[in-house]
Design a protein around this motif. Structure first.
Motif, PDB file in Angstrom:
ATOM      1  N   ALA A   1      39.650  49.139  35.643  1.00 45.95           N
ATOM      2  CA  ALA A   1      41.017  49.331  36.213  1.00 45.95           C
ATOM      3  C   ALA A   1      41.093  48.604  37.598  1.00 45.95           C
ATOM      4  N   ARG A   2      40.104  48.809  38.422  1.00 43.41           N
ATOM      5  CA  ARG A   2      39.911  48.446  39.758  1.00 43.41           C
ATOM      6  C   ARG A   2      39.636  46.979  39.926  1.00 43.41           C
ATOM      7  N   ALA A   3      38.900  46.620  39.034  1.00 37.62           N
ATOM      8  CA  ALA A   3      38.740  45.128  39.032  1.00 37.62           C
ATOM      9  C   ALA A   3      40.078  44.342  38.659  1.00 37.62           C
ATOM     10  N   LEU A   4      40.903  44.730  37.739  1.00 35.16           N
ATOM     11  CA  LEU A   4      41.976  44.362  37.394  1.00 35.16           C
ATOM     12  C   LEU A   4      43.115  44.475  38.729  1.00 35.16           C
ATOM     13  N   ALA A   5      43.034  45.471  39.322  1.00 30.94           N
ATOM     14  CA  ALA A   5      43.801  45.577  40.577  1.00 30.94           C
ATOM     15  C   ALA A   5      43.290  44.938  41.613  1.00 30.94           C
ATOM     16  N   TRP A   6      42.024  44.615  42.022  1.00 33.82           N
ATOM     17  CA  TRP A   6      41.570  43.690  42.728  1.00 33.82           C
ATOM     18  C   TRP A   6      41.884  42.465  42.415  1.00 33.82           C
ATOM     19  N   ALA A   7      42.024  41.764  41.342  1.00 33.02           N
ATOM     20  CA  ALA A   7      42.457  40.632  40.825  1.00 33.02           C
ATOM     21  C   ALA A   7      43.760  40.237  41.390  1.00 33.02           C
ATOM     22  N   GLY A   8      44.695  41.427  41.164  1.00 31.62           N
ATOM     23  CA  GLY A   8      46.232  41.287  41.398  1.00 31.62           C
ATOM     24  C   GLY A   8      46.237  40.983  42.827  1.00 31.62           C
ATOM     25  N   ASP A   9      45.489  41.855  43.610  1.00 31.14           N
ATOM     26  CA  ASP A   9      45.605  41.828  45.242  1.00 31.14           C
ATOM     27  C   ASP A   9      45.180  40.492  45.811  1.00 31.14           C
ATOM     28  N   ALA A  10      44.145  40.049  45.106  1.00 27.43           N
ATOM     29  CA  ALA A  10      43.221  38.775  45.518  1.00 27.43           C
ATOM     30  C   ALA A  10      44.327  37.578  45.303  1.00 27.43           C
ATOM     31  N   ARG A  11      44.930  37.634  44.284  1.00 25.04           N
ATOM     32  CA  ARG A  11      45.714  36.601  43.550  1.00 25.04           C
ATOM     33  C   ARG A  11      47.087  36.525  44.715  1.00 25.04           C
TER      34      ARG A  11
END
Length: 363
Positions: A277-287
């Motif tokens: 879940a944190r990795a997906l949230a990270w991807a959204g923020d980084a994108r």
């Protein structure tokens, strides 16, 4: 042998093998006795570092001309783009049938460099996203440079026509991905086919969109973080796409770069045990950070018109289809990454934190 070639080039002489030379920047002085070491960073060519200052990428086998890299090097040199490994020279020769070939590319060596499949995965595991601003600025600078006239590209910005075929190409990629993806992933993809096809529709309404010479294979693996900052590399084009016009919307490059951040999140979960879940949230923020910095970078240069926002989503879908095709034909273990991205986007699925695949076998 490679050191002797670099020594000859640095002194202004011709290489000992008799290749023709196109020069972009002067080389630093290098002795023929300088040390050299292998530096293989891809599966199709052989690179050698000479004197820890110069890299010679030998194409194996030499590639028939024209090839995109020499033209890109000439253009980027002319417009003063420096956020790359400084290009020094291109060596060309003749094939057995008499055709011209690209034999080698000579560039600067970037000390302490790591590609994005290393440094960006580290960022994902740590939950850091500040890098995304640098990455977006880098991509904007590249596209602005590509849209600046030079002797190599005197007419760098063109207008697309409705018949440019982007929608046809994207639908073909979806069809091929459906054909090649089996098992539960294939069943899921088939259920989503109509939705995915619908998301591609804007590609058929893109007449008049500005097009430029794009990188063509822009992902985090082509962005090095080194002692001097960030650099974009590898202007050889996309080896998995044949017959593509080198002039494309800037959104195609940006879409591939943005989706590669989502792939990084999948890798971080699969290979490094990151919390899904944190990795997906990270991807959204980084994108989001990447896209914001990219837009700002273009706007600051008076080139905001280069990005056609309506194409970004469709090109991202097409890119995931191409990742599935690549996985099926060349690297089956990679399928988890594009499937993870698609499932997260269209089903809200979260990748599993546990992996039975040995780390060394995961991209």
């Amino acid at each position: 042998m490679t050191a002797a070639v670099v020594a000859a080039l640095s002194s202004g002489a011709e290489p000992p093998g008799g290749e023709a030379v196109t020069r972009f920047h002067p080389l630093p002085p290098i002795a023929a006795t300088a040390g050299e070491r292998g530096f293989d960073v891809d599966q199709t060519n052989h690179s050698v570092v000479v004197d820890e200052r110069v890299v010679v990428k030998w194409l194996t086998p030499p590639a028939p001309l024209p090839q995109p890299a020499p033209e890109m090097f000439a253009h980027l040199t002319a417009v003063g783009f420096t956020a790359t490994a400084l290009p020094y020279a291109a060596l060309t020769g003749r094939s057995a049938t008499g055709g011209e070939t690209l034999v080698a590319l000579v560039t600067a060596y970037l000390p302490e460099a790591a590609d994005g499949w290393e440094w960006c995965v580290d960022e994902a595991v740590a939950g850091r996203t500040a890098f995304a601003t640098d990455l977006g600025s880098l991509a904007a600078g590249l596209h602005a440079a590509m849209a600046t006239p030079s002797p190599a590209f005197p007419d760098p910005v063109r207008q697309a026509t409705p018949g440019d075929g982007w929608a046809v190409r994207a639908r073909a990629a979806l069809a091929r991905a459906l054909e090649l993806t089996g098992g539960a992933d294939g069943d899921w993809l088939a259920r989503q086919a109509a939705t995915l096809a619908g998301r591609l529709a804007p590609l058929g309404r893109a007449g008049g969109t500005p097009i430029i010479r794009i990188h063509g294979d822009l992902h985090v693996g082509q962005t090095l973080r080194w002692r001097g900052g960030y650099a974009v590399i590898d202007f050889d084009g996309n080896p998995t796409v044949t017959g593509a016009d080198p002039f494309q919307p800037a959104a195609r490059d940006l879409a591939q770069l943005a989706t590669s951040l989502e792939h990084v999140a999948q890798v971080a979960v699969k290979r490094r045990g990151a919390d899904p879940a944190r990795a997906l949230a990270w991807a959204g923020d980084a994108r989001a950070g990447l896209l914001s910095a990219y837009r700002a970078g273009l706007a600051a240069r008076g080139m905001a018109h280069l990005l056609e926002e309506s194409l970004l989503g469709p090109f991202e879908i097409e890119q995931e289809c191409r990742e599935l095709i690549y996985a099926a034909l060349h690297l089956p273990r990679w399928r988890y990454a594009p499937m993870g991205v698609l499932r997260a986007r269209f089903s809200g699925d979260v990748p599993s934190a546990a992996s039975t695949v040995p780390a060394e076998e995961i991209v």
